[in-house]
Enzyme design. Structure first.
Site, PDB file in Angstrom:
ATOM      1  N   HIS A  18       0.850  -1.210   0.000  1.00 30.95           N
ATOM      2  CA  HIS A  18       0.000   0.000   0.000  1.00 30.95           C
ATOM      3  C   HIS A  18       0.882   1.256   0.000  1.00 30.95           C
ATOM      4  CE1 HIS A  18      -3.102  -2.595   2.335  1.00 30.95           C
ATOM      5  NE2 HIS A  18      -3.654  -2.341   1.167  1.00 30.95           N
ATOM      6  N   LYS A  42     -16.652  -6.916   8.311  1.00 29.71           N
ATOM      7  CA  LYS A  42     -15.484  -7.749   8.006  1.00 29.71           C
ATOM      8  C   LYS A  42     -14.737  -8.157   9.267  1.00 29.71           C
ATOM      9  CE  LYS A  42     -14.107  -6.486   3.297  1.00 29.71           C
ATOM     10  NZ  LYS A  42     -12.963  -5.991   2.507  1.00 29.71           N
ATOM     11  N   ARG A  91      -2.001  -6.114  -7.995  1.00 20.63           N
ATOM     12  CA  ARG A  91      -0.791  -6.903  -7.776  1.00 20.63           C
ATOM     13  C   ARG A  91      -0.654  -8.003  -8.817  1.00 20.63           C
ATOM     14  NH1 ARG A  91      -2.746  -8.038  -1.865  1.00 20.63           N
ATOM     15  NH2 ARG A  91      -4.505  -8.348  -3.240  1.00 20.63           N
TER      16      ARG A  91
END
Ligand code: PNS
Length: 171
Positions: A18, A42, A91
Site C-alpha cells: 500500500h 469484516k 498486484r
C-alpha cells in the site's frame, strides 16, 4: 487544475505494498486522501481508530497525503473530497476480476470520477493484509512487509505467553 485522488481500502493493516502505491501516487497527484473503510462486517483485526492512527503515523511526513475514514458509497466520499480519481493497486491477475467489477460499478454511479490502477514494486506483488495477519498470527516474521508501527501492534495482538519470538526470515 489540481488533481485529488482517493486511495480507498480496508488497510487492516496497511502493508508496504500500500505504502509503495501511495508513495508513487504522490508524484502523480497534488493531493491523495487515504480513505479507510469503516467495516464492522469484516470483523477487522484493528479497529477503525487504530487503523487511522497507524496510517497517520506512517504517512504523516508526506505533506500532500491525508487520512480519513468513510462508510457508505466510495464515490460519495470521493465527491465530498472533490476527487477526480480513485486509485487502486493491482498486484496480480487474480485481483483483476474484483477490481474490474468495482470500477464499472463506480463508473456507473459516478461517471465523472476515473479509476486509475497502479502496480506496486514486484517486491510487494504477493503481499496482502490477509497473508500478513495469517503469518503473524502463526508466529512468522513479517519484517519488511509492513511498516514497523504495524509489526509492534501485530506482536501485541498475537503475543503468546511463554513462546519464543519468531525467527527472522532470511534475506
Ligand atoms: O482494501 P479493500 O478491502 O479491497 O477495499 C475495498 C473497498 C473499500 C475499496 C470497497 O469495499 C469499497 O469501495 N467499499 C465502499 C462501498 C461501495 O462504494 N460499494 C460500491 C462500489 S463496488
Amino acid at each position: 487544475m489540481k488533481l485529488t485522488a482517493v486511495f480507498p481500502g480496508t488497510f487492516d493493516p496497511i502493508t508496504n505494498g500500500h505504502l509503495d502505491i501511495i508513495s508513487r501516487g504522490r508524484d502523480l497527484f497534488d493531493r491523495i486522501v487515504i480513505a479507510i473503510l469503516r467495516n464492522p462486517d469484516k470483523d477487522p483485526l484493528f479497529p477503525l481508530e487504530e487503523r487511522v492512527d497507524i496510517l497517520r503515523s506512517v504517512v504523516g511526513r508526506w505533506s500532500n497525503v491525508e487520512v480519513d475514514s468513510f462508510d457508505g458509497l466510495l464515490v460519495d466520499f470521493a465527491r465530498s473530497q472533490g476527487a477526480q480519481v480513485i486509485v487502486r493497486g493491482l498486484r496480480a491477475l487474480s485481483d483483476f476480476e474484483y477490481e474490474f467489477q468495482m470500477t464499472l460499478m463506480n463508473q456507473r454511479l459516478e461517471p465523472g470520477i476515473q479509476t486509475v490502477f497502479m502496480m506496486p514494486s514486484e517486491a510487494y506483488s504477493y503481499v496482502s493484509s490477509r497473508l500478513v495477519k495469517e503469518v503473524a498470527r502463526l508466529g512468522g516474521d513479517v519484517t519488511g512487509l509492513v511498516p514497523p508501527e504495524v509489526i509492534s501492534r501485530l506482536k501485541k495482538r498475537f503475543a503468546v505467553p511463554g513462546r519464543a519470538p519468531a525467527r527472522k526470515a532470511r534475506g
